[in-house]
Motif scaffolding. Structure first.
Motif, PDB file in Angstrom:
ATOM      1  N   SER A  89      68.050  50.521  33.853  1.00 38.40           N
ATOM      2  CA  SER A  89      66.836  50.589  33.040  1.00 38.40           C
ATOM      3  C   SER A  89      67.250  50.683  31.577  1.00 38.40           C
ATOM      4  O   SER A  89      68.101  51.512  31.226  1.00 38.40           O
ATOM      5  N   THR A  90      66.661  49.844  30.739  1.00 35.65           N
ATOM      6  CA  THR A  90      67.005  49.912  29.305  1.00 35.65           C
ATOM      7  C   THR A  90      66.572  51.258  28.732  1.00 35.65           C
ATOM      8  O   THR A  90      67.213  51.770  27.815  1.00 35.65           O
ATOM      9  N   ASN A  91      65.496  51.851  29.270  1.00 34.16           N
ATOM     10  CA  ASN A  91      65.079  53.173  28.789  1.00 34.16           C
ATOM     11  C   ASN A  91      66.146  54.229  29.091  1.00 34.16           C
ATOM     12  O   ASN A  91      66.427  55.096  28.283  1.00 34.16           O
ATOM     13  N   GLN A 113      66.906  44.047  34.870  1.00 31.72           N
ATOM     14  CA  GLN A 113      66.972  45.477  35.205  1.00 31.72           C
ATOM     15  C   GLN A 113      66.931  45.602  36.720  1.00 31.72           C
ATOM     16  O   GLN A 113      66.152  44.922  37.392  1.00 31.72           O
ATOM     17  N   ARG A 117      61.681  50.850  34.983  1.00 29.54           N
ATOM     18  CA  ARG A 117      60.739  51.939  35.227  1.00 29.54           C
ATOM     19  C   ARG A 117      59.352  51.628  34.711  1.00 29.54           C
ATOM     20  O   ARG A 117      59.193  51.160  33.584  1.00 29.54           O
ATOM     21  N   GLY A 118      58.338  51.935  35.528  1.00 25.62           N
ATOM     22  CA  GLY A 118      56.970  51.962  35.048  1.00 25.62           C
ATOM     23  C   GLY A 118      56.608  53.420  34.841  1.00 25.62           C
ATOM     24  O   GLY A 118      57.480  54.295  34.843  1.00 25.62           O
ATOM     25  N   ARG A 119      55.324  53.703  34.659  1.00 23.28           N
ATOM     26  CA  ARG A 119      54.920  55.103  34.507  1.00 23.28           C
ATOM     27  C   ARG A 119      54.802  55.741  35.880  1.00 23.28           C
ATOM     28  O   ARG A 119      54.672  55.050  36.893  1.00 23.28           O
ATOM     29  N   ARG A 122      56.519  54.469  39.023  1.00 25.35           N
ATOM     30  CA  ARG A 122      56.329  53.088  39.491  1.00 25.35           C
ATOM     31  C   ARG A 122      57.468  52.212  38.967  1.00 25.35           C
ATOM     32  O   ARG A 122      58.229  52.620  38.095  1.00 25.35           O
ATOM     33  N   THR A 123      57.577  51.009  39.498  1.00 19.73           N
ATOM     34  CA  THR A 123      58.687  50.141  39.052  1.00 19.73           C
ATOM     35  C   THR A 123      58.159  48.962  38.243  1.00 19.73           C
ATOM     36  O   THR A 123      56.998  48.558  38.373  1.00 19.73           O
ATOM     37  N   TRP A 124      59.059  48.460  37.405  1.00 19.52           N
ATOM     38  CA  TRP A 124      58.732  47.291  36.589  1.00 19.52           C
ATOM     39  C   TRP A 124      59.587  46.126  37.075  1.00 19.52           C
ATOM     40  O   TRP A 124      60.816  46.179  37.037  1.00 19.52           O
ATOM     41  N   THR A 125      58.939  45.095  37.569  1.00 14.19           N
ATOM     42  CA  THR A 125      59.641  43.924  38.090  1.00 14.19           C
ATOM     43  C   THR A 125      60.346  43.200  36.948  1.00 14.19           C
ATOM     44  O   THR A 125      59.716  42.840  35.957  1.00 14.19           O
ATOM     45  N   LYS A 184      48.140  41.241  33.400  1.00 18.94           N
ATOM     46  CA  LYS A 184      49.075  42.033  32.596  1.00 18.94           C
ATOM     47  C   LYS A 184      50.319  41.223  32.229  1.00 18.94           C
ATOM     48  O   LYS A 184      50.988  40.664  33.097  1.00 18.94           O
ATOM     49  N   GLY A 187      54.037  45.872  29.709  1.00 22.02           N
ATOM     50  CA  GLY A 187      53.875  47.278  30.027  1.00 22.02           C
ATOM     51  C   GLY A 187      54.741  48.100  29.084  1.00 22.02           C
ATOM     52  O   GLY A 187      55.806  47.637  28.645  1.00 22.02           O
ATOM     53  N   ILE A 188      54.278  49.290  28.758  1.00 25.21           N
ATOM     54  CA  ILE A 188      54.985  50.136  27.796  1.00 25.21           C
ATOM     55  C   ILE A 188      55.201  51.518  28.387  1.00 25.21           C
ATOM     56  O   ILE A 188      54.292  52.098  28.987  1.00 25.21           O
ATOM     57  N   ASN A 209      56.458  39.895  29.841  1.00 26.23           N
ATOM     58  CA  ASN A 209      56.718  38.705  30.637  1.00 26.23           C
ATOM     59  C   ASN A 209      56.639  37.495  29.721  1.00 26.23           C
ATOM     60  O   ASN A 209      55.567  37.144  29.237  1.00 26.23           O
ATOM     61  N   ALA A 225      49.548  39.687  37.437  1.00 34.77           N
ATOM     62  CA  ALA A 225      50.502  39.564  36.324  1.00 34.77           C
ATOM     63  C   ALA A 225      50.480  38.136  35.786  1.00 34.77           C
ATOM     64  O   ALA A 225      50.186  37.193  36.512  1.00 34.77           O
TER      65      ALA A 225
HETATM   66  C1  BT5 Z   1      54.146  50.174  32.750  1.00 38.00           C
HETATM   67  O1  BT5 Z   1      54.021  51.054  33.780  1.00 38.00           O
HETATM   68  O2  BT5 Z   1      53.402  49.263  32.522  1.00 38.00           O
HETATM   69  C2  BT5 Z   1      55.387  50.410  31.900  1.00 38.00           C
HETATM   70  C3  BT5 Z   1      56.438  49.376  32.112  1.00 38.00           C
HETATM   71  C4  BT5 Z   1      57.579  49.502  31.118  1.00 38.00           C
HETATM   72  C5  BT5 Z   1      58.685  48.540  31.402  1.00 38.00           C
HETATM   73  C6  BT5 Z   1      59.729  48.564  30.332  1.00 38.00           C
HETATM   74  S1  BT5 Z   1      60.890  47.285  30.511  1.00 38.00           S
HETATM   75  C7  BT5 Z   1      61.930  47.972  29.332  1.00 38.00           C
HETATM   76  C8  BT5 Z   1      61.878  49.477  29.540  1.00 38.00           C
HETATM   77  N1  BT5 Z   1      62.876  49.922  30.496  1.00 38.00           N
HETATM   78  C9  BT5 Z   1      62.314  50.433  31.606  1.00 38.00           C
HETATM   79  O3  BT5 Z   1      62.947  50.879  32.587  1.00 38.00           O
HETATM   80  N2  BT5 Z   1      60.964  50.379  31.494  1.00 38.00           N
HETATM   81  C10 BT5 Z   1      60.547  49.846  30.217  1.00 38.00           C
HETATM   82  P1  BT5 Z   1      52.731  51.172  34.679  1.00 38.00           P
HETATM   83  O4  BT5 Z   1      51.519  51.271  33.832  1.00 38.00           O
HETATM   84  O5  BT5 Z   1      53.029  52.273  35.610  1.00 38.00           O
HETATM   85  O6  BT5 Z   1      52.659  49.816  35.448  1.00 38.00           O
HETATM   86  C11 BT5 Z   1      53.499  49.525  36.526  1.00 38.00           C
HETATM   87  C12 BT5 Z   1      52.733  48.613  37.451  1.00 38.00           C
HETATM   88  O7  BT5 Z   1      52.584  47.314  36.831  1.00 38.00           O
HETATM   89  C13 BT5 Z   1      53.449  48.360  38.754  1.00 38.00           C
HETATM   90  O8  BT5 Z   1      53.114  49.309  39.711  1.00 38.00           O
HETATM   91  C14 BT5 Z   1      52.945  46.955  39.128  1.00 38.00           C
HETATM   92  O9  BT5 Z   1      51.661  47.021  39.715  1.00 38.00           O
HETATM   93  C15 BT5 Z   1      52.780  46.290  37.776  1.00 38.00           C
HETATM   94  N3  BT5 Z   1      53.970  45.537  37.387  1.00 38.00           N
HETATM   95  C16 BT5 Z   1      55.274  45.764  37.707  1.00 38.00           C
HETATM   96  N4  BT5 Z   1      56.067  44.863  37.136  1.00 38.00           N
HETATM   97  C17 BT5 Z   1      55.265  44.033  36.424  1.00 38.00           C
HETATM   98  C18 BT5 Z   1      55.486  42.896  35.611  1.00 38.00           C
HETATM   99  N5  BT5 Z   1      56.709  42.421  35.370  1.00 38.00           N
HETATM  100  N6  BT5 Z   1      54.404  42.297  35.048  1.00 38.00           N
HETATM  101  C19 BT5 Z   1      53.154  42.764  35.253  1.00 38.00           C
HETATM  102  N7  BT5 Z   1      52.880  43.822  36.019  1.00 38.00           N
HETATM  103  C20 BT5 Z   1      53.913  44.462  36.590  1.00 38.00           C
END
Ligand code: BT5
Length: 324
Positions: A89-91, A113, A117-119, A122-125, A184, A187-188, A209, A225
């Protein structure tokens, strides 16, 4: 001199003799050779033969620091850029660098990655070489309580960068999802290391994306997405996007640190797509109602049957065309 005149001279992919290149960019043939070598190191594929000269076969699609920096005018953001082909994860990596003392504005980018990480766990694809995964170290002189609205500022910077690179107007779904056509694209994730009254550092993580196509997303994401490429119907120059994003971030971050959320609110509101829409919020008492906007401290204002409710943190679902 930059390498750009040389790239310009080779643009179009036609053979160009060493003498001709040297004449066009005004340097010696030996200097041309050295510059060709430098470009190769940066990932450009350039063919060279004694009789015909040089021919540009292709440029790198890498988020190499040098490539990004060519597009940055910001002074602090991106002054130091750490690039990885792959990272969990870059974070996480940016946090490690911040703990070791990395300066504000230090950036980590990765081509992919393995545990984005999402919030809320959750995971970020994060498919490789297609999108932007960027984290930046921030050391704002603000109280921990004022930090939540910083991710709104980041969403605004992304929306501006999307407009600059595609001409498309995205929508921000409070607090910080950036949408194109209700799907979407960004994500931040803001992570903080703080004492009671002082922020030690913040890691602002942004995933956008850019060039992913529908089939690059797992099936469960395909309907919610999107990417800039899907919406704009053309490939996005990832390094140029990253550079522009860093410029926008520094601009709005400085305004925010100077004047708080009110200093950027007008710009944020212009992208905010929730006002007037009926929503359900998970968090903050789970209100249901119609969004009336954002308060000067960044909280969402929802008009319910019991009056206007402030939501400082929560998940917003849209009634009707709900996708997230
Ligand atoms: C976010 O979380 O939207 C925050 C994502 C942050 C990602 C960046 S990438 C660089 C940095 N390093 C990291 O490790 N993280 C940050 P959240 O609101 O919880 O949304 C996550 C949800 O979005 C997932 O459960 C999916 O439903 C959806 N999702 C996952 N990957 C996606 C993608 N690539 N594009 C659109 N939706 C996605």
């Amino acid at each position: 001199m930059t390498d750009e005149p040389l790239l310009e001279a080779l643009q179009g992919g036609e053979w160009c003799s060493g003498a001709e290149v040297a004449r066009r960019i005004g340097v010696s043939r030996t200097a041309v050779w050295k510059k060709i070598e430098m470009l190769r190191e940066r990932g450009y594929s350039i063919e060279a033969t004694a009789g015909r000269g040089y021919r540009l076969l292709g440029g790198p699609d890498r988020l190499l620091p040098g490539e990004i920096r060519r597009h940055v005018s910001a002074r602090r953001f991106g002054a130091e850029i750490v690039h990885r082909e792959e990272v969990d994860s870059t974070n996480r990596l940016a946090g490690e660098l911040a703990r070791e003392g990395a300066a504000e504005g230090t950036v980590v980018v990765a081509e992919s990655q393995t545990a984005g990480r999402g919030r809320l766990g959750r995971t970020w694809t994060s498919p490789s070489h297609l999108n932007l995964y960027l984290s930046i170290v921030l050391r704002p002189a603000v109280a921990p309580a004022d930090v939540t609205s910083l991710s709104l500022v980041a969403a605004l910077a992304v929306a501006e960068a999307v407009l600059a690179s595609t001409g498309l107007r995205s929508g921000i779904k409070w607090p910080n999802d950036v949408l194109l056509g209700e799907r979407k694209v960004c994500g931040i994730l803001t992570e903080m290391d703080a004492e009671a009254d002082r922020v030690r550092f913040l890691i602002l993580g942004i995933g956008v994306n850019l060039n992913a196509t529908t089939r690059d997303f797992p099936p469960e994401l395909r309907r919610k997405a999107s990417s800039l490429r899907i919406a704009a119907r053309r490939r996005i120059d990832r390094a140029a996007f990253a550079g522009n994003l860093l410029d926008q971030l520094e601009l709005f971050y400085d305004r925010f640190v100077g004047g708080g959320f009110p200093a950027v609110q007008e710009a944020y509101d212009a992208y905010h797509c929730l006002p007037g829409r009926r929503v359900r919020v998970d968090g903050g008492g789970n209100p249901r109602g119609v969004v009336r906007g954002v308060a000067p401290d960044g909280a969402l204002l929802v008009e319910t049957s019991d009056g206007v409710v402030r939501v400082s943190a929560g998940e917003v679902s849209l009634h009707g065309s709900y996708r997230s």
